[in-house]
Design a protein around this motif. Structure first.
Motif, PDB file in Angstrom:
ATOM      1  N   PHE A 156       0.860  -1.185   0.000  1.00  0.00           N
ATOM      2  CA  PHE A 156       0.000   0.000   0.000  1.00  0.00           C
ATOM      3  C   PHE A 156       0.883   1.217   0.000  1.00  0.00           C
ATOM      4  CE2 PHE A 156      -2.212   3.505   1.957  1.00  0.00           C
ATOM      5  CZ  PHE A 156      -3.436   3.478   1.325  1.00  0.00           C
ATOM      6  N   PRO A 157       0.573   2.180  -0.792  1.00  0.00           N
ATOM      7  CA  PRO A 157      -0.442   2.209  -1.829  1.00  0.00           C
ATOM      8  C   PRO A 157       0.120   1.748  -3.169  1.00  0.00           C
ATOM      9  CG  PRO A 157       0.413   4.416  -1.498  1.00  0.00           C
ATOM     10  CD  PRO A 157       1.137   3.509  -0.536  1.00  0.00           C
ATOM     11  N   SER A 158      -0.675   1.035  -3.902  1.00  0.00           N
ATOM     12  CA  SER A 158      -0.255   0.559  -5.220  1.00  0.00           C
ATOM     13  C   SER A 158      -0.857   1.393  -6.337  1.00  0.00           C
ATOM     14  CB  SER A 158      -0.648  -0.909  -5.392  1.00  0.00           C
ATOM     15  OG  SER A 158      -2.049  -1.049  -5.303  1.00  0.00           O
ATOM     16  N   LYS A 159      -1.606   2.426  -5.959  1.00  0.00           N
ATOM     17  CA  LYS A 159      -2.205   3.355  -6.926  1.00  0.00           C
ATOM     18  C   LYS A 159      -2.359   4.705  -6.220  1.00  0.00           C
ATOM     19  CE  LYS A 159      -6.971   2.063  -5.817  1.00  0.00           C
ATOM     20  NZ  LYS A 159      -8.237   1.573  -6.335  1.00  0.00           N
ATOM     21  N   PRO A 160      -2.687   5.754  -6.951  1.00  0.00           N
ATOM     22  CA  PRO A 160      -2.834   7.074  -6.319  1.00  0.00           C
ATOM     23  C   PRO A 160      -3.881   7.081  -5.199  1.00  0.00           C
ATOM     24  CG  PRO A 160      -2.712   7.323  -8.684  1.00  0.00           C
ATOM     25  CD  PRO A 160      -2.826   5.842  -8.413  1.00  0.00           C
ATOM     26  N   VAL A 161      -3.611   7.886  -4.193  1.00  0.00           N
ATOM     27  CA  VAL A 161      -4.505   8.074  -3.057  1.00  0.00           C
ATOM     28  C   VAL A 161      -5.109   9.474  -3.175  1.00  0.00           C
ATOM     29  CG1 VAL A 161      -4.599   8.294  -0.530  1.00  0.00           C
ATOM     30  CG2 VAL A 161      -3.151   6.538  -1.586  1.00  0.00           C
ATOM     31  N   SER A 162      -6.367   9.611  -2.830  1.00  0.00           N
ATOM     32  CA  SER A 162      -7.034  10.914  -2.850  1.00  0.00           C
ATOM     33  C   SER A 162      -7.340  11.364  -1.427  1.00  0.00           C
ATOM     34  CB  SER A 162      -8.350  10.850  -3.624  1.00  0.00           C
ATOM     35  OG  SER A 162      -8.109  10.580  -4.979  1.00  0.00           O
ATOM     36  N   ILE A 163      -7.082  12.641  -1.167  1.00  0.00           N
ATOM     37  CA  ILE A 163      -7.509  13.258   0.086  1.00  0.00           C
ATOM     38  C   ILE A 163      -8.628  14.224  -0.280  1.00  0.00           C
ATOM     39  CG2 ILE A 163      -6.872  14.684   2.055  1.00  0.00           C
ATOM     40  CD1 ILE A 163      -3.980  13.757   1.700  1.00  0.00           C
ATOM     41  N   VAL A 164      -9.830  13.926   0.180  1.00  0.00           N
ATOM     42  CA  VAL A 164     -10.979  14.769  -0.111  1.00  0.00           C
ATOM     43  C   VAL A 164     -11.058  15.875   0.944  1.00  0.00           C
ATOM     44  CG1 VAL A 164     -13.503  14.849  -0.321  1.00  0.00           C
ATOM     45  CG2 VAL A 164     -12.218  12.903  -1.246  1.00  0.00           C
ATOM     46  N   VAL A 165     -11.123  17.110   0.456  1.00  0.00           N
ATOM     47  CA  VAL A 165     -11.235  18.290   1.309  1.00  0.00           C
ATOM     48  C   VAL A 165     -12.596  18.911   1.048  1.00  0.00           C
ATOM     49  CG1 VAL A 165     -10.301  20.588   1.787  1.00  0.00           C
ATOM     50  CG2 VAL A 165      -8.744  18.691   1.294  1.00  0.00           C
ATOM     51  N   PRO A 166     -13.415  19.074   2.088  1.00  0.00           N
ATOM     52  CA  PRO A 166     -14.754  19.612   1.874  1.00  0.00           C
ATOM     53  C   PRO A 166     -14.812  21.145   1.838  1.00  0.00           C
ATOM     54  CG  PRO A 166     -14.507  18.954   4.143  1.00  0.00           C
ATOM     55  CD  PRO A 166     -13.224  18.595   3.450  1.00  0.00           C
TER      56      PRO A 166
END
Length: 181
Positions: free
Chosen positions: A29-39
């Motif tokens: 982990f991680p094997s692909k892009p990670v997203s951080i969602v900001v509200p």
């Protein structure tokens, strides 16, 4: 050696030898892009913190970490997006307490369940609330400010807030109610 002991030894050895193979098959982990969602909108404090975190995590993980802004509705839009994303650790939520602790008390129905749809990972920061007035104000203490606000005939005092129901609005609304402002 007894046959039974030999069989146990053979099975144990086979299991031990299979461990590296099983470990090699599981992707790191991680094997692909990670997203951080900001509200919140880009450029604000939560967004800036998430971008610094994304840069650091990207270097640590050797993988892209993206900041995705899903703004509006006192963090409900961002929270719903994250709640409906696969629960695989590749979509993170950088939010304030509004989405999980305040909104359930402010809205009759939410498109997510704060208790079931999220797993807390870490507190990123702790921000104390501080009360400021303009330097030219006649109030130099909180008590003086309350008196000034109570005597502001025809021109009520105003304050800045990030939106109705948020972390700035609710404490100040409670303060105003308690003080009869």
């Amino acid at each position: 050696m007894k046959k039974r002991t030999l069989a146990h030894l053979a099975l144990s050895l086979a299991a031990i030898l299979a461990l590296p193979l099983a470990h090699a098959q599981a992707p790191a982990f991680p094997s692909k892009p990670v997203s951080i969602v900001v509200p919140y909108a880009p450029g604000g404090p939560v967004d800036n913190l998430a971008r610094m975190l994304a840069t650091r995590l990207g270097k640590e993980w050797g993988q892209s970490v993206l900041v995705v802004n899903k703004t509006g509705a006192n963090e409900i839009i961002g929270a719903e997006f994250v709640a409906k994303s696969p629960a695989d650790g590749y979509t993170l939520f950088a939010a304030t307490e509004a989405a999980l602790t305040m909104n359930p008390h402010l809205y009759k129905k939410l498109p997510y369940n704060p208790e079931k749809d999220f797993t807390p990972i870490s507190r990123l920061i702790s921000v104390p609330m501080v009360f400021f007035v303009p330097k030219a104000s006649k109030a130099n203490t909180l008590k003086e400010f309350i008196e000034l606000a109570k005597n502001a005939k025809g021109t009520p005092l105003t304050y800045g807030s990030s939106g109705a129901g948020g972390i700035v609005h609710l404490p100040l609304a409670m303060f105003a109610k308690q003080e009869g402002l």
